[in-house]
Design an enzyme around this catalytic site. Structure first.
Site, mmCIF file in Angstrom:
data_model
loop_
_atom_site.group_PDB
_atom_site.id
_atom_site.type_symbol
_atom_site.label_atom_id
_atom_site.label_comp_id
_atom_site.label_asym_id
_atom_site.label_seq_id
_atom_site.Cartn_x
_atom_site.Cartn_y
_atom_site.Cartn_z
ATOM 1 N N ASP A 91 46.375 44.608 41.830
ATOM 2 C CA ASP A 91 47.013 43.397 41.328
ATOM 3 C C ASP A 91 48.048 42.892 42.321
ATOM 4 O O ASP A 91 48.790 43.679 42.927
ATOM 5 C CB ASP A 91 47.680 43.699 39.979
ATOM 6 C CG ASP A 91 48.378 42.494 39.383
ATOM 7 O OD1 ASP A 91 47.693 41.495 39.113
ATOM 8 O OD2 ASP A 91 49.609 42.561 39.210
ATOM 9 N N GLU B 96 43.423 41.380 44.749
ATOM 10 C CA GLU B 96 43.864 40.046 44.329
ATOM 11 C C GLU B 96 44.785 39.514 45.417
ATOM 12 O O GLU B 96 45.984 39.798 45.422
ATOM 13 C CB GLU B 96 44.593 40.110 42.983
ATOM 14 C CG GLU B 96 44.969 38.722 42.483
ATOM 15 C CD GLU B 96 45.991 38.727 41.348
ATOM 16 O OE1 GLU B 96 46.001 37.754 40.568
ATOM 17 O OE2 GLU B 96 46.780 39.680 41.240
#
Length: 542
Positions: free
Chosen positions: A221, A262
C-alpha cells in the site's frame, strides 16, 4: 472449457514461468475482497474470514485465482482498516489467525492464492509502537516515526485527503511527545520512518509471519510514498536499496511470493520499482485515468496514448489493470480541463466528486448503460497486463452516496434478493449499509438471479476469464493497436483481436476484421457496424 484443478497453487506454473518464482502473478486474475463486507458467518452483521471461505467456490467459478484481501488486521476502522494497530493479528470482528490458516488451506486446495494488503507506510496512532514512541523520547520506538521538535516548513502541505476531518496538514503536534510527527494521510496515521533499519527489519518480519501462515503475495500500500523526499536529513530511505534488500530476502525466504505495488506516479518515475525485479507488478493508474477520459469524449486516443506511454517509459513493465477500486476514482493524471470533461459526464453533481480530483460513484452507476458496463468490463481484459476485479463488479453493484466520502462504494456483497441479501441475517454492523432499493438494490442486482441468466454480467465475467486464460498472449505487453474508427479500441495479441466501441452509436469495424472468427461478444449488423458500446473478441487467420 475446463481448467486443471491444482491442489496447491504454489506448485502451479504458467507458460514461461520459472519454478519457485513469482511469475505466476502475470497470469493471475485477481479478485479484491473487503472481508468485512463480503459474507457474514456468525450473524453479527459483519463479514468475516469464515464467511469468505464459504464463498470460495463462487470465486473459483468466476475464473479468478488470486484473492486480494483488503486489511483485516486489528484496527479502529477509521480508515477502512488501513489504520492498523497490530500487523500480526486478525480483527476480532473478522475472525482469528486460525480462521486465516483455514482460509489459506481451503483456497490453496482450489488453486486460489492469497494476496494480502500490507500497510507499511504508517500505523495507527493507537499502535503500541507509536504509543511507546510518543510517551518516551528514549524509547527504541522513537526512531520508528518521523519527528520534528520545531514546526517543519511544509507543515501546511495538503494531506492525501483534503477537506476531511483529521487532515489539516501533514504534520501534527503531539503534546505527549512534545514534538511534531508527520502523517501524509490522517493525523491518526503517523508515518513510519522507512529509513530506520529497525523499522525495515520489522517490515521483513511482518511479511515472514504471513508467509508462514499461507500468504502468496503482498500488495504494498502507498508504495510510491514510502520513499518520498520529506526534506528532513536522515529520514529519506533509498528506494532502490530498500527494494533490492526486500527482493533478496523474499527470493531466499519464499521465492514464489509476488509483490504488487500501489505506485501512483508518472510512468517516467516507475522504472525504479521494476528494475532488477524489485516489484513484480504495478497498478496501472495512468491507463485507468485515460480510460475515463476516452469514455467521456468517445475517442480511443487518450487510452491508447496512455498504453503507449507506459510502454515507452518502462520496457519490461508488468501492469495490473483495474476499473474501480474501493477508494475514490482518482483522476490526478488528467489535466484540469480533461478532468472537468470526465466530471461533466460521469460525476456532474458536486456530491459525486471528492478531494477535487476524484469520483466516489460506483462503476456500474457511473457507466449508466448496461451495454457500456459490459463493454468496459470486457475492455479491462483486453488491456496490456492482467485484470483486477473487485467484489461486486462481476454483477454490477451500485453505490450509496448518502454515506460519507469513500464509503459510498464500500458496500456489502449482494448474493440473493431475499432480506439481508444473502450477506447476513443481522441488520447490524455492515449489514445496515446493504443496498435494498432502487435499480442497484438486492432485488435487481444479485448473484443468485444472474446465475440463472446466461446473458448476465456474471456469465460474461466467467466467459472473459476463460477466454483470457485460453489465449495467454492477451496479457503480453506486445500489443498492437490497429487502425480503426476513432471511437474503437482495437488491440491485437498474436491471433486474437479485441474491438471495443466507446461510442453511444454504431461504429464500423475495420473491413479486414469483418470475417474474423467471433470468439465472444456482439454480432455486426449488415453494414459491418459494431453496435453502441459493443464488444467483439475475434481470432484472425494470420
Amino acid at each position: 472449457m475446463t481448467e486443471e484443478r491444482h491442489e496447491d497453487p504454489r506448485q502451479e506454473q504458467g507458460p514461461g514461468d520459472s519454478p519457485g518464482s513469482p511469475d505466476w502473478i502475470h497470469r493471475a486474475v485477481i479478485y479484491g475482497v473487503d472481508v468485512l463486507r463480503y459474507q457474514d458467518s456468525d450473524a453479527d452483521g459483519n463479514g468475516d474470514l469464515k464467511g469468505l471461505a464459504s464463498r470460495l467456490d463462487h470465486i473459483k467459478d468466476l475464473g479468478t485465482d488470486c484473492i486480494w484481501l483488503l486489511p483485516f488486521y486489528p484496527s479502529e476502522r477509521r480508515d477502512n482498516g488501513y489504520d492498523v494497530t497490530n500487523q500480526l493479528g486478525v480483527d476480532p470482528r473478522m475472525g482469528t489467525l486460525d480462521d486465516f490458516r483455514l482460509l489459506a488451506e481451503q483456497a490453496h486446495a482450489r488453486g486460489i492464492r492469497l494476496l494480502l494488503d500490507m500497510v507499511l507506510h504508517h500505523t495507527s496512532n493507537r499502535h503500541p509502537w507509536f504509543q511507546a514512541a510518543e510517551s518516551d523520547p528514549r524509547s527504541r520506538f522513537r526512531e520508528y516515526y518521523i519527528w520534528s521538535e520545531t514546526e517543519p516548513p511544509d507543515s501546511e502541505s495538503q494531506s492525501a485527503f483534503p477537506g476531511e476531518p483529521h487532515t489539516g496538514g501533514i504534520w501534527s503536534w503531539s503534546e505527549r511527545a512534545r514534538a511534531f510527527y508527520r502523517h501524509q494521510f490522517y493525523d491518526f496515521e503517523p508515518d513510519l520512518r522507512i529509513a530506520s533499519d529497525a523499522v525495515w527489519e520489522q517490515v521483513k518480519g511482518i511479511l515472514d509471519f504471513w508467509i508462514a501462515l499461507g500468504a502468496d503475495a503482498f500488495r504494498i500500500d502507498a508504495a510510491g510514498l514510502l520513499f518520498a523526499d520529506i526534506g528532513l536529513p536522515g529520514d529519506q530511505a533509498n528506494a532502490g536499496k530498500r527494494l533490492d534488500d526486500l527482493h533478496r530476502y523474499l527470493r531466499k525466504r519464499a521465492p514464489e511470493v509476488a509483490l504488487l505495488g500501489e505506485v501512483d506516479l508518472p510512468p517516467e518515475q516507475l522504472p525504479t520499482y521494476f528494475d532488477k525485479g524489485r516489484i513484480d507488478q504495478l497498478l496501472a493508474f495512468l491507463p485507468n485515468n485515460a480510460l475515463l477520459h476516452s469514455l467521456a469524449i468517445e475517442d480511443a486516443g487518450p487510452l491508447c496514448a496512455a498504453v503507449a506511454r507506459h510502454d515507452d517509459a518502462v520496457k519490461h513493465g508488468a501492469w495490473r489493470q483495474f476499473l474501480r477500486n474501493l477508494d475514490e476514482l482518482n483522476l490526478s493524471h488528467l489535466s484540469d480541463e480533461d478532468r472537468d470533461r470526465v466530471f461533466g459526464v460521469f460525476a456532474p453533481r458536486e456530491d459525486e466528486r471528492i478531494y477535487g480530483r476524484g469520483i466516489r460513484r460506483g462503476w456500474a452507476p457511473m457507466m449508466e448503460h448496461s451495454a457500456r458496463t459490459r463493454m468496459t468490463l470486457s475492455l479491462l481484459f483486453a488491456l496490456p497486463g492482467a485484470p483486477l476485479l473487485v467484489a461486486g463488479q462481476e454483477i454490477g453493484t451500485g453505490d450509496d452516496l448518502s454515506l460519507e466520502g469513500r464509503a459510498a462504494v464500500r458496500l456489502p456483497m449482494q448474493w440473493s434478493p431475499e432480506p439481508g441479501g444473502g450477506f447476513s441475517t443481522s441488520r447490524e454492523g455492515e449489514a445496515a449499509h446493504l443496498v435494498t432499493d432502487g435499480p442497484y438494490g438486492i432485488g435487481r442486482v444479485n448473484v443468485a438471479d444472474q446465475e440463472r441468466d446466461p446473458g448476465s454480467l456474471l456469465h460474461l465475467t466467467r466467459a472473459l476469464t476463460r477466454l483470457w486464460r485460453e489465449h495467454p498472449g492477451i496479457a503480453s505487453p506486445q500489443v498492437e493497436r490497429l487502425d480503426a474508427d476513432p471511437a474503437l479500441v482495437v488491440f491485437r495479441y498474436d491471433e486474437v483481436v479485441a474491438a471495443h466501441n466507446l461510442a453511444a452509436g454504431p461504429r464500423p469495424l475495420p473491413e479486414a476484421l469483418q470475417d474474423a472468427e467471433l470468439l465472444l461478444g456482439d454480432e455486426l449488423d449488415a453494414d459491418g457496424m459494431l453496435p453502441a458500446y459493443g464488444l467483439r473478441w475475434m481470432r484472425t487467420a494470420d
